[in-house]
Scaffold this motif. Structure first.
Motif, short mmCIF file in Angstrom:
data_model
loop_
_atom_site.label_atom_id
_atom_site.label_comp_id
_atom_site.label_asym_id
_atom_site.label_seq_id
_atom_site.Cartn_x
_atom_site.Cartn_y
_atom_site.Cartn_z
N PHE A 1 0.81 -1.19 -0.15
CA PHE A 1 -0.09 0.15 -0.12
C PHE A 1 0.79 1.29 -0.02
O PHE A 1 0.36 2.31 -0.50
N LEU A 2 2.30 1.06 0.19
CA LEU A 2 2.96 2.23 0.50
C LEU A 2 3.36 2.40 -1.06
O LEU A 2 3.72 3.60 -1.58
N GLU A 3 3.59 1.55 -1.86
CA GLU A 3 4.13 1.48 -3.08
C GLU A 3 3.17 1.45 -4.50
O GLU A 3 3.51 1.58 -5.38
N SER A 4 1.93 1.38 -4.16
CA SER A 4 1.04 1.07 -5.30
C SER A 4 0.18 2.17 -5.36
O SER A 4 -0.18 3.12 -4.61
N ASP B 1 -0.64 -4.97 8.71
CA ASP B 1 -0.19 -3.97 9.78
C ASP B 1 -0.07 -2.76 9.05
O ASP B 1 0.90 -2.05 8.77
N TRP B 2 -1.27 -1.98 8.78
CA TRP B 2 -0.97 -0.32 8.05
C TRP B 2 -0.68 0.57 9.11
O TRP B 2 -0.76 0.54 10.20
N THR B 3 -0.21 1.62 8.31
CA THR B 3 0.29 2.85 9.10
C THR B 3 -0.33 3.81 8.52
O THR B 3 -1.19 3.82 7.74
N ILE B 4 -0.12 4.98 9.24
CA ILE B 4 -0.64 6.33 8.73
C ILE B 4 -0.41 6.58 7.45
O ILE B 4 -1.15 6.93 6.49
N ASN B 5 0.79 6.31 6.91
CA ASN B 5 1.24 6.47 5.39
C ASN B 5 0.44 5.86 4.33
O ASN B 5 0.38 6.14 3.32
N SER B 6 0.24 4.40 4.88
CA SER B 6 -0.34 3.58 3.92
C SER B 6 -2.03 3.43 4.18
O SER B 6 -2.80 2.79 3.47
N LYS B 7 -2.53 4.27 5.07
CA LYS B 7 -3.95 4.01 5.60
C LYS B 7 -4.90 4.41 4.29
O LYS B 7 -5.83 3.56 3.94
N SER C 1 -13.81 -8.84 6.57
CA SER C 1 -13.31 -8.40 7.96
C SER C 1 -11.82 -7.95 7.75
O SER C 1 -11.26 -8.34 6.69
N CYS C 2 -11.11 -7.42 9.05
CA CYS C 2 -9.61 -7.43 8.95
C CYS C 2 -9.11 -7.36 10.36
O CYS C 2 -9.67 -7.33 11.31
N THR C 3 -7.85 -7.44 10.19
CA THR C 3 -7.13 -7.70 11.48
C THR C 3 -6.89 -6.16 12.10
O THR C 3 -6.69 -5.31 11.29
N LEU C 4 -6.99 -5.85 13.60
CA LEU C 4 -6.95 -4.35 14.05
C LEU C 4 -5.95 -4.51 15.00
O LEU C 4 -6.09 -5.53 16.08
N ARG C 5 -4.69 -4.06 15.01
CA ARG C 5 -3.63 -4.10 16.01
C ARG C 5 -4.03 -3.05 17.30
O ARG C 5 -4.82 -2.39 17.05
N LEU C 6 -3.47 -3.03 18.21
CA LEU C 6 -3.58 -2.27 19.34
C LEU C 6 -3.65 -1.01 19.29
O LEU C 6 -4.51 0.09 19.91
N TYR C 7 -2.41 -0.55 18.56
CA TYR C 7 -2.49 0.91 18.12
C TYR C 7 -3.46 1.58 17.52
O TYR C 7 -3.93 2.59 17.97
N PRO C 8 -3.68 1.12 16.27
CA PRO C 8 -4.81 1.77 15.62
C PRO C 8 -6.32 1.76 16.28
O PRO C 8 -6.98 2.55 16.31
N TYR C 9 -6.32 0.51 17.31
CA TYR C 9 -7.54 0.50 18.12
C TYR C 9 -7.59 1.70 19.26
O TYR C 9 -8.91 2.21 19.38
N LYS C 10 -6.33 1.87 19.58
CA LYS C 10 -6.42 2.90 20.84
C LYS C 10 -6.60 4.48 20.27
O LYS C 10 -7.05 5.44 21.03
#
Length: 343
Positions: free
Chosen positions: A100-103, A141-147, A166-175
């Motif tokens: 998602f960063l490169e596409s 594991d998406w980031t702000i730049n790839s969101k 559905s998608c996986t959700l890590r704790l940082y984007p959850y918080k």
């Protein structure tokens, strides 16, 4: 008396504002994440039967980005399910953040088409003996730049698949949903592990540290999507040679334990030259062993129940179903990882 009045009022206010825990039914699930040709072993089948598992989240393939070839779905297993009981299969696709960063948007359109086509093809070829399920899961594991690109891709998947995504959700984007956004899917799997970069903090269990979990789950939050819960039951060894990280080894700790001496919590030193999983270990090499225990998971579940607002129906998935990982837990212990979520 007045000095006690404010704390009492704050406590009563918190009690009034807190949403009561409401889980009534827990669907038992496992992730199945093997990357080779496989079918269930006798022990894995026994776990499925004993734990009354009704759903498996299965990695169908991974997606990597190549500067020359673009985004390539890579199948790393040959699905072959043989079970005496029917259960549901949720196809999962692990996508590296670089995609998602490169596409560009048109590349993501093509990727979404390819993924849905391949999932439907694999389901038709390999899943005749299991229940159909109207869901697919994206793992990234998406980031702000790839969101923005990732969320665009999820919308395209939903548009093409026309069923639940559905998608996986890590704790940082959850918080931090205001910063990280809310993924445009039907529901999310909250991944309550892998909280610490293994190389950043070498004194903590990088798979699950309950205190670290509490930093993310530090108060009740009502996330705007239905949440299911994923918990770890795997362990791993991090190998350091000449004080430099070499690789992760997932199994076989029992085989080399006689040739290790403890040097501090989580850390061991190799005392004999041996070969393990095609890796040559030399005297003096260091191993950090991150192990998950039932006690850790019980504490983690208590933290989750206190702070994550869940619906009445929730799926709890253990990562992952594998002989070498499940052998460290009794059937009774594994059962509690599900039943502790019930009222």
């Amino acid at each position: 008396m007045k000095k006690y009045l404010l704390p009492i009022l704050l406590f009563l206010l918190f009690q009034a504002c807190s949403k009561p825990y409401q889980v009534e039914n827990v669907e038992r699930a496992f992730y199945y994440w093997k990357s080779d040709n496989w079918s269930f072993s006798e022990k894995e089948q026994k776990v499925i039967d004993t734990q009354k598992v009704s759903k498996l989240y299965v990695k169908f393939f991974e997606v990597e980005h190549n500067d020359l070839m673009g985004n390539i779905p890579v199948s790393k297993n040959n699905l072959s399910f043989y079970s005496n009981k029917k259960f549901s299969i949720v196809p999962c696709v692990y996508i590296r953040n670089e995609v998602f960063l490169e596409s560009k948007k048109e590349e993501l359109d093509l990727l979404a088409d390819n993924i849905v086509f391949l999932i439907n093809k694999k389901k038709k070829e390999n899943l005749e003996r299991v229940k159909a399920v109207d869901e697919i899961q994206m793992d990234c594991d998406w980031t702000i730049n790839s969101k923005d690109n990732y969320f665009y891709f999820l919308k395209k998947i939903k548009e093409i698949y026309k069923k639940k995504v559905s998608c996986t959700l890590r704790l940082y984007p959850y918080k931090y949903p205001d910063k990280m956004g809310i993924p445009p899917v039907d529901k999310a799997m909250l991944m309550c592990y892998n909280l610490i970069n293994p190389l950043d903090n070498k004194d903590k269990n990088s798979i699950l540290d309950v205190n670290e979990l509490g930093l993310y789950l530090n108060r009740q939050r009502e996330y705007p999507l239905h949440l299911d819960i994923a918990l770890p039951i795997y362990s791993w060894m991090q190998l350091f040679q000449n004080n430099e990280f070499t690789k992760v080894i997932y199994n076989d700790f029992d085989k080399i334990e006689p040739f290790l001496k403890p040097i501090k919590p989580l850390w061991f030193e190799v005392t004999k030259d041996i070969t393990l999983s095609n890796v040559y270990l030399r005297i003096g090499d260091k191993i950090k062993y991150d192990k998950i225990t039932a006690k850790q998971l019980d504490k983690a579940i208590s933290t989750i129940k206190k702070n994550v607002i869940l619906d009445k129906q929730v799926t709890v998935a253990l990562f992952h179903l594998d002989d070498e990982q499940t052998k460290y837990f009794s059937h009774e212990e594994m059962a509690t990882f599900y039943t502790l979520f019930n009222n």
